[in-house]
Scaffold this motif. Structure first.
Motif, PDB file in Angstrom:
ATOM      1  N   TYR A 131      28.818 -12.438   6.456  1.00  0.00           N
ATOM      2  CA  TYR A 131      27.613 -12.125   7.226  1.00  0.00           C
ATOM      3  C   TYR A 131      27.523 -13.084   8.404  1.00  0.00           C
ATOM      4  O   TYR A 131      27.224 -14.262   8.250  1.00  0.00           O
ATOM      5  N   GLY A 132      27.832 -12.543   9.579  1.00  0.00           N
ATOM      6  CA  GLY A 132      27.816 -13.352  10.791  1.00  0.00           C
ATOM      7  C   GLY A 132      28.970 -13.079  11.725  1.00  0.00           C
ATOM      8  O   GLY A 132      28.888 -13.350  12.921  1.00  0.00           O
ATOM      9  N   PHE A 133      30.071 -12.509  11.193  1.00  0.00           N
ATOM     10  CA  PHE A 133      31.225 -12.205  12.022  1.00  0.00           C
ATOM     11  C   PHE A 133      31.406 -10.687  12.146  1.00  0.00           C
ATOM     12  O   PHE A 133      31.357  -9.951  11.157  1.00  0.00           O
ATOM     13  N   GLU A 134      31.583 -10.239  13.365  1.00  0.00           N
ATOM     14  CA  GLU A 134      31.885  -8.844  13.680  1.00  0.00           C
ATOM     15  C   GLU A 134      30.911  -7.894  12.979  1.00  0.00           C
ATOM     16  O   GLU A 134      29.706  -7.952  13.229  1.00  0.00           O
ATOM     17  N   ASP A 135      31.384  -7.030  12.057  1.00  0.00           N
ATOM     18  CA  ASP A 135      30.499  -6.022  11.461  1.00  0.00           C
ATOM     19  C   ASP A 135      29.980  -6.436  10.081  1.00  0.00           C
ATOM     20  O   ASP A 135      29.532  -5.606   9.299  1.00  0.00           O
ATOM     21  N   ASN A 136      30.016  -7.737   9.786  1.00  0.00           N
ATOM     22  CA  ASN A 136      29.542  -8.273   8.499  1.00  0.00           C
ATOM     23  C   ASN A 136      30.342  -7.746   7.310  1.00  0.00           C
ATOM     24  O   ASN A 136      29.823  -7.677   6.193  1.00  0.00           O
ATOM     25  N   SER A 137      31.599  -7.407   7.527  1.00  0.00           N
ATOM     26  CA  SER A 137      32.429  -6.866   6.446  1.00  0.00           C
ATOM     27  C   SER A 137      33.553  -7.831   6.110  1.00  0.00           C
ATOM     28  O   SER A 137      33.791  -8.831   6.798  1.00  0.00           O
ATOM     29  N   ASP A 138      34.264  -7.497   5.053  1.00  0.00           N
ATOM     30  CA  ASP A 138      35.408  -8.294   4.626  1.00  0.00           C
ATOM     31  C   ASP A 138      36.520  -8.269   5.669  1.00  0.00           C
ATOM     32  O   ASP A 138      37.352  -9.184   5.708  1.00  0.00           O
ATOM     33  N   ILE A 139      36.539  -7.257   6.513  1.00  0.00           N
ATOM     34  CA  ILE A 139      37.587  -7.143   7.532  1.00  0.00           C
ATOM     35  C   ILE A 139      37.432  -8.245   8.574  1.00  0.00           C
ATOM     36  O   ILE A 139      38.401  -8.900   8.964  1.00  0.00           O
ATOM     37  N   GLY A 140      36.178  -8.456   9.026  1.00  0.00           N
ATOM     38  CA  GLY A 140      35.922  -9.535   9.980  1.00  0.00           C
ATOM     39  C   GLY A 140      36.214 -10.897   9.385  1.00  0.00           C
ATOM     40  O   GLY A 140      36.720 -11.804  10.053  1.00  0.00           O
TER      41      GLY A 140
END
Length: 488
Positions: A223-232
Motif C-alpha cells: 500500500y503506497g506503490f503504484e496500484d497497491n498490489s503485489d505487482i508494484g
C-alpha cells in the motif's frame, strides 16, 4: 508480508570474511545454518545437460518466509495473531545463472498466483499433503521449502539446484551490516491508512539510503506503490536488489571485517538452506560463481500474469509465462543479448537410414500424469520418415520441452536433420555428454500425435522476455511511483 530476496543470495559472496576468523568460528557458523530437504515432491525432471564445454546452468530458489516463530519476528511483522501458524512463502524468486556464468535472470512470482501444488510429504512428521490448487505462497505450509521447490519445478519445468530461505529479522540484520541501500520515490510516501494497511514506510520525495527496519518496510510495501498490489511491491524489491548489487560490485560497503562478522553471524542464524548448501564453504563457492556475472547482464522480471477469479488472485499469463519459462529451461538470457548461432548448418554424417536414433518418453509430469507409449509413437514416425534404426528407450522421465541430443560436434548435423524431419525448431537440438547416439526426448509440450505443436514464438537462441514481464536491467536506476492515496 515480503522479505528481501537478494540478501540471502549475497550472503554467499560476503560470508567468507567471517570464516577467516578461525576453524572454530567457521564451525560455529556452519552450526547456525538450518538445513531442509531440497525437494519434497516426486518430480522426474532431470538436471540440464552440460553444454559443449561441460558447463551447466545454476538455478536457485529464494524464499522469503513470513514466519512469526520468534518474538523479534512478531514485532517486525506485526499480526501477533499469526504467531502460531505455519509460515507462508510470501516472496519467491528463481535465480537462473547461465551455464557460462555470463548472465543472470531473476524471475519473481506474485504470492497470490494460483498454481497446482503437487503432493508433498513432510520430512519431520510424515504428513502427506495431497495435490491441490492454491496460492503459491501456501506451498511452504505443505512440509516446508522443499514443497515450494517441487511446486516451482512443476510450474516452470526448470530443474532447481538449491534453495535459500530467510525471515524478517535476518533481513534487518543483514541490511544493517551492509550499511544501507539507496532507493528512490517520485513523491512523498507514507505506507499507512486508517484501516491499518501498510508497512509503515515513510519517505520524502527523492533518494534515501535505507537500512534495518526501514529496509524491511521498503521490501514489504504494498500500500503506497503504484496500484497497491503485489505487482508494484515486486518492482520495488527489484529496484532495491539491483541497487544492492551495484553497491556490492563496487566494493564500497563491506571492507570492515567487523561488519562482515556481524553479517555472517546474523545471516547464518536466519538462513535455511538445502543440504547441498549446508556449509559456509559451499556458500562461498556459490558466491564465486555469482561474482562472475556482469551487472549489466543481470535481468529481473515478474512472471507474466493476468487476473483470475474476478481479481481475487493472479494466474500465469497464457503464452507469455510459458515463453519466459522456456527461455530459462533453454538457458537463454532474458535480456536478448545472447550471441546468435552461426548460419552454417553442418551436414549429416550419412544417409538417414544408417543413423541410429533413440527415443525416450519425457512426459512423466506429476501434475498432468505421464502419457504412455509416446516413445513408441515417435519411434514409429521416425521409421516412417526413413530413420530405420530408430528405437525406443523404455525409461520414463519428465521434461518440459522436446529435445534432440547429439553426443559430439561431428554428429550435430545428424541431430539437426532429425529435428527437421520431426518439424522441431533448431533450438531443440542440444549437445549432450550423457548420450552415445542421437536421442529424442519427447517432452510435455508434445503429449499427443505425431505432428509437433510448434509454439507461437520459436526461440532461436537470441530470444527475449515478453514485454509483459516488466524487465529491469541490473544497471538501470529509477524511482518507485507513489500511489496518490499514500502521499503526504
Amino acid at each position: 508480508m515480503r522479505i528481501l530476496r537478494w540478501t540471502a543470495l549475497t550472503l554467499a559472496v560476503l560470508i567468507l570474511g567471517a570464516a577467516g576468523a578461525g576453524y572454530f568460528y567457521y564451525e560455529h557458523l556452519n552450526g547456525n545454518l538450518k538445513k531442509e530437504d531440497l525437494d519434497l515432491g516426486d518430480s522426474k525432471i532431470g538436471k540440464p545437460e552440460p553444454n559443449a564445454a561441460g558447463q551447466t546452468p545454476l538455478n536457485i530458489l529464494l524464499i522469503g518466509s513470513d514466519s512469526r516463530n520468534t518474538a523479534e519476528n512478531v514485532k517486525l511483522g506485526g499480526a501477533k495473531q499469526d504467531a502460531g501458524r505455519k509460515p507462508l512463502g510470501d516472496v519467491q524468486m528463481l535465480v537462473h545463472v547461465s551455464a557460462d556464468r555470463g548472465n543472470m535472470s531473476v524471475v519473481s512470482i506474485p504470492r497470490d498466483t494460483r498454481v497446482t501444488i503437487p503432493q508433498c510429504t513432510d520430512p519431520h512428521d510424515g504428513t502427506v499433503y495431497p495435490k491441490t490448487e492454491g496460492a503459491i505462497n501456501q506451498s511452504l505450509q505443505h512440509g516446508g521449502p522443499g514443497c515450494t521447490v517441487a511446486t516451482w519445478k512443476e510450474l516452470t519445468g526448470v530443474y532447481i539446484d538449491h534453495f535459500m530461505m530467510i525471515d524478517f529479522s535476518g533481513v534487518v540484520s543483514m541490511a544493517d551490516a551492509i550499511g544501507g541501500v539507496p532507493v528512490c520515490v517520485d513523491d512523498n510516501v507514507y505506507s499507512h491508512d486508517s484501516k491499518g494497511h501498510g508497512s509503515g514506510l515513510k519517505l520524502t520525495k527523492g533518494t534515501h539510503n535505507v537500512k534495518g527496519v526501514q529496509a524491511l518496510q521498503w521490501l514489504r510495501t504494498r500500500y503506497g506503490f503504484e496500484d497497491n498490489s503485489d505487482i508494484g511491491r515486486a518492482k520495488a524489491q527489484h529496484m532495491y536488489m539491483t541497487s544492492m548489487i551495484r553497491q556490492l560490485k563496487a566494493g564500497t560497503k563491506l571492507s570492515d571485517p567487523g561488519k562482515l562478522m556481524d553479517l555472517a553471524e546474523a545471516a547464518t542464524d536466519a538462513l535455511t538452506v538445502d543440504h547441498g548448501l549446508g556449509t559456509v564453504k559451499e556458500l562461498y563457492d556459490l558466491g564465486n560463481d555469482l561474482k562472475r556475472v556482469p551487472t549489466k547482464r543481470t535481468t529481473m522480471i515478474t512472471m507474466p500474469w493476468e487476473y483470475g477469479g474476478g481479481g481475487g488472485y493472479v494466474l500465469p499469463k497464457p503464452g507469455d509465462a510459458e515463453q519466459t519459462f522456456s527461455l530459462l529451461r533453454n538457458d537463454v538470457a532474458l535480456d536478448g543479448k545472447d550471441k546468435k548461432k552461426p548460419d552454417a548448418t553442418p551436414a549429416p554424417t550419412g544417409p538417414k537410414a544408417e543413423i541410429p536414433v533413440v527415443v525416450q518418453n519425457g512426459t512423466a509430469s506429476t501434475v498432468l500424469g505421464p502419457v504412455s507409449g509416446r516413445a513408441s509413437v515417435i519411434t514409429s514416425e521416425l521409421v516412417r520418415l526413413g530413420y530405420a534404426k530408430a528405437t525406443a528407450n523404455a525409461t520414463l522421465i519428465s521434461q518440459a520441452d522436446t529435445t534432440v541430443l547429439y553426443p559430439d560436434e561431428a554428429r550435430q548435423g545428424d541431430g539437426l536433420a532429425v529435428a527437421k524431419a520431426l518439424k522441431l525448431p533448431e533450438s531443440a537440438v542440444k549437445s549432450s555428454q550423457s548420450v552415445r547416439e542421437i536421442s529424442v526426448v519427447v517432452g510435455n509440450d508434445w503429449r499427443q500425435g505425431t505432428v509437433y505443436p510448434r509454439p507461437a514464438a520459436d526461440d532461436d537462441g537470441g530470444g527475449k522476455t515478453p514485454k509483459s514481464a516488466d524487465a529491469l536491467n541490473g544497471e538501470e536506476k529509477g524511482c518507485m511511483q507513489v500511489n496518490p492515496g499514500y502521499t503526504f
